[in-house]
Design an enzyme around this catalytic site. Structure first.
Site, PDB file in Angstrom:
ATOM      1  N   LYS A   1      -4.971  -8.837   6.008  1.00  0.00           N
ATOM      2  CA  LYS A   1      -5.543  -7.455   6.176  1.00  0.00           C
ATOM      3  C   LYS A   1      -4.948  -7.024   4.908  1.00  0.00           C
ATOM      4  CE  LYS A   1      -5.252  -2.881   8.201  1.00  0.00           C
ATOM      5  NZ  LYS A   1      -4.386  -2.031   8.985  1.00  0.00           N
TER       6      LYS A   1
ATOM      7  N   ALA B   1      -6.777   2.946  12.239  1.00  0.00           N
ATOM      8  CA  ALA B   1      -6.030   4.547  11.734  1.00  0.00           C
ATOM      9  C   ALA B   1      -6.713   5.484  12.289  1.00  0.00           C
ATOM     10  CB  ALA B   1      -5.847   4.402  10.089  1.00  0.00           C
ATOM     11  N   GLY B   2      -5.717   6.286  12.918  1.00  0.00           N
ATOM     12  CA  GLY B   2      -6.072   7.513  13.504  1.00  0.00           C
ATOM     13  C   GLY B   2      -6.471   7.505  14.920  1.00  0.00           C
TER      14      GLY B   2
ATOM     15  N   THR C   1       0.048   2.850  16.371  1.00  0.00           N
ATOM     16  CA  THR C   1       0.785   3.992  16.680  1.00  0.00           C
ATOM     17  C   THR C   1       0.678   4.251  18.035  1.00  0.00           C
ATOM     18  OG1 THR C   1       0.968   4.533  14.625  1.00  0.00           O
ATOM     19  CG2 THR C   1       1.442   6.348  16.118  1.00  0.00           C
TER      20      THR C   1
END
Lengths: 255, 255, 255, 255
Positions: free
Chosen positions: D97, D184-185, D207
């Site tokens: 990645k 992401a996010g 996360t």
């Protein structure tokens, strides 16, 4: 409040730029530009037969405004550069808005080619305003290349959907050292006000004015909204609050 | 464009109502009201010592404006009625904004008690402006009860979060035969413009003006934004489009 | 994780309630209910010829589920009460979902009549689930009246637009002492998950399952989404952050 | 339903990729990966002492999963290429990645350098997954360069704010011929479900799982949400409707 605005080599009093495409006729276009109080109008170089229709349109643009010819129709940096030179040769001045678009469905700009065109045209002495797909690193490269301002899109052109890319535009505003002009997608005065409240330096509106029932009135509406949003930005940034708070005191009167 | 606005028994030229709570001093309040061009200001009856502080404030409100005393602090219809009567007895006129709030955390209005207070005060000859939690059937009942206008909240008061209840407010606008005045939660000029673009007849702003760094400038910003949104509403309702559409023609120039 | 859920007088293992309207046929309906893992299904009493079609449908509902007859078609509290009694008389049990709707365009519930019907049916021993237009004070009154749960709508029924009334629903969740079941407008699994993440106790889905290309698969999707949202709620409430934060450390490797 | 998924050279059964950063310990990480049912996990090459800590972590990753080493910490294409080679040399396989990030505040990727790194690593035989700032023309270039998939960000990494760039991600999904993995996010299961409903081929979550109170439970929640969103995508795309529509018939019963 003195809040004049220097961009390129011009001091402007309005933070609304107006596009000249899609108006039903030149008289309406001229009146709408006047009604908008705008100091800057974009003109599509491609629409122009340099000895004909274009001169006619230029005649109908109020004299005090600054032309921002755009490279609409360019699919590569090379094409954009070529169009920009033609415009300058035709006496349209040094400003140029770079549009490099090869995607024919969403009409989204090509950031890489746009950077390339910006680098070359800055070198040739143009005042360059690149239109771009909102992306922080591209904005930084355009700034480094000498762009006079960076013009991220709010939403695909002509959609009137407002600031769909708000999150990335805010980052670009926060991190840039050149003016940010939000372009494309602005379909209502509230969208223009919102962009200004976020800290954009100006906005460019075309479709929403040109295709309104009454473009002259709508041009005025966008002028008012841009001024409103700018004042709000200069004032306190009212953070949305998690807690309710009474406007009037709630205790003591009746008890 | 003649777009005057009759509400209650008054013809108004501005669609911005301004609240008088939370200003740091009376001079600023007066100047902000003038700067807003508003014809209508709300005053909290509860803050008033009828022979003292209140008279002083009334003295500082420009003469041409219409007072809209509110029943801030009322927890029931009975209390609201009592406060409204005191206001009229004190010479503040026939207009009254009904606020009935027993929720002390979010300060959300009590629709049922508000309907009750509206029915009684209309009967007593008041021009009644009920503040309400957005709900279609409540709006219809308030209209039937004789409300001069219906005032749905955009978001909890003082939060500056904008039109969180937009979907229900739009339904109320579509279905009502009385003016709709969006009240509470309007924290930015773009929020005010958006409410007008939706077809609201007016908006009421207090916190966002009164607590701004420069309330006089911010009052002007809201005036501009309300006028902008109104013009947009009167013009074409630009439906957001699914497809991109070029402002400038994309074919033919370079080939 | 033991996270069983008591509502009315039942302990439930699923937080997804399924509506039985709009299915193309009874076999699909039955399979979708099984696939949803739901313990509770709503049935419209009005559709029922008590000796005919309705019995047939009841036969096709899996035996383990609890019926929640609804008063669809009632325009007043009186009509709702009458329908509820007919359902109990027909052997459908004590649960009843109150729907009182006189608005034929948006199909929005009438909170005032809904409170009235709730008060009466609770008194008559029903386990009452009122469907309502999101409003804090109405939710408090329904709780006080003895509602087993309160069912605010996310958006007008059948629109599939998601949690348009999110802000008010969150307030109701925060302030209520009875379970909150979000009903209407839930058109995608993500909407159902979002309601659960906000702290709703359950959701009710009908149109999005019944009118899907494959209702049996879609029923499963909503089951998964509801479970996912519930787990997230029980875990940390990840507040959206203003600052980026690397998942992987960004220093030291290459230097 | 057989809905297996080929990406790179692997057939996968799960459309959830899991990141391994930020877990409090390796046991939790391992259990969360198992609970997620994921077939693919990212590992930050930079965190690795190739003979030490990294091996330890690899030992704790379930054997059946495919490693997707990332180039976290690379600020240029050159650095990314160098990191990728080190990973392969260390026996981590051919997948990589690409993360090229020089912005230290928002941690936004550099699309231009990412394209460059993709071109070079594809040439060297890697299976390349570039992480990018959502932009259509960049996605097309990555596809042309031979990327195995394109990974647009939903919002700045670690913010948990969801699909802020939804509009551009949808365009990329519509126009791409390679799989799209939203990265992401994504802070809540509802965000993951929404991405899948839009037609994304997979999502990557780190996360929100790793920093949850109970990462093992949260991993399961994301697995469920991704499956839910995928089913919804495969079923009818329920367009939000402008008109309300009753789930139950509204006429005829009581009259």
């Amino acid at each position: 409040m003195n809040d004049s605005f220097t961009i390129g080599n011009q001091e402007l009093t309005s933070r609304l730029f107006v596009g000249t495409g899609k108006f039903s006729n030149h008289t309406t276009m001229k009146e709408a530009i006047l009604s908008s109080n705008s100091d800057v109008v974009t003109v599509a170089l491609r629409r122009v037969d340099l000895s004909g229709e274009f001169q006619y349109m230029v005649n109908d643009i109020p004299e005090h405004v600054t032309y921002m010819p755009n490279t609409s129709g360019a699919r590569t940096a090379d094409e954009a550069v070529r169009i920009a030179r033609l415009g300058r040769a035709a006496g349209l001045g040094d400003w140029v808005k770079i549009e490099v678009i090869s995607d024919q469905k969403y009409l989204l700009p090509d950031n890489e080619e746009t950077i390339r065109a910006t680098e070359r045209l800055v070198e040739e002495g143009f005042i360059v305003f690149p239109y771009m797909s909102p992306d922080l690193m591209t904005a930084k490269r355009l700034e480094k290349a000498g762009a006079a301002a960076v013009m991220p899109l709010g939403a695909p052109i002509g959609t009137n959907r407002g600031l769909e890319m708000k999150s990335m535009i805010q980052v670009i505003i926060n991190e840039s050292n050149v003016p940010i002009v939000v372009d494309a997608g602005i379909g209502q005065p509230s969208h223009a006000a919102e962009a200004m409240e976020m800290g954009a330096d100006a906005v460019l509106v075309n479709t929403a004015i040109a295709t309104a029932q009454n473009p002259v009135e709508m041009a005025k509406a966008f002028d008012l909204a841009v001024r409103a949003g700018r004042i709000a930005y200069l004032n306190s940034h009212l953070a949305p609050s998690e807690e309710a708070s009474a406007s009037s005191p709630l205790t003591g009167f009746l008890s």
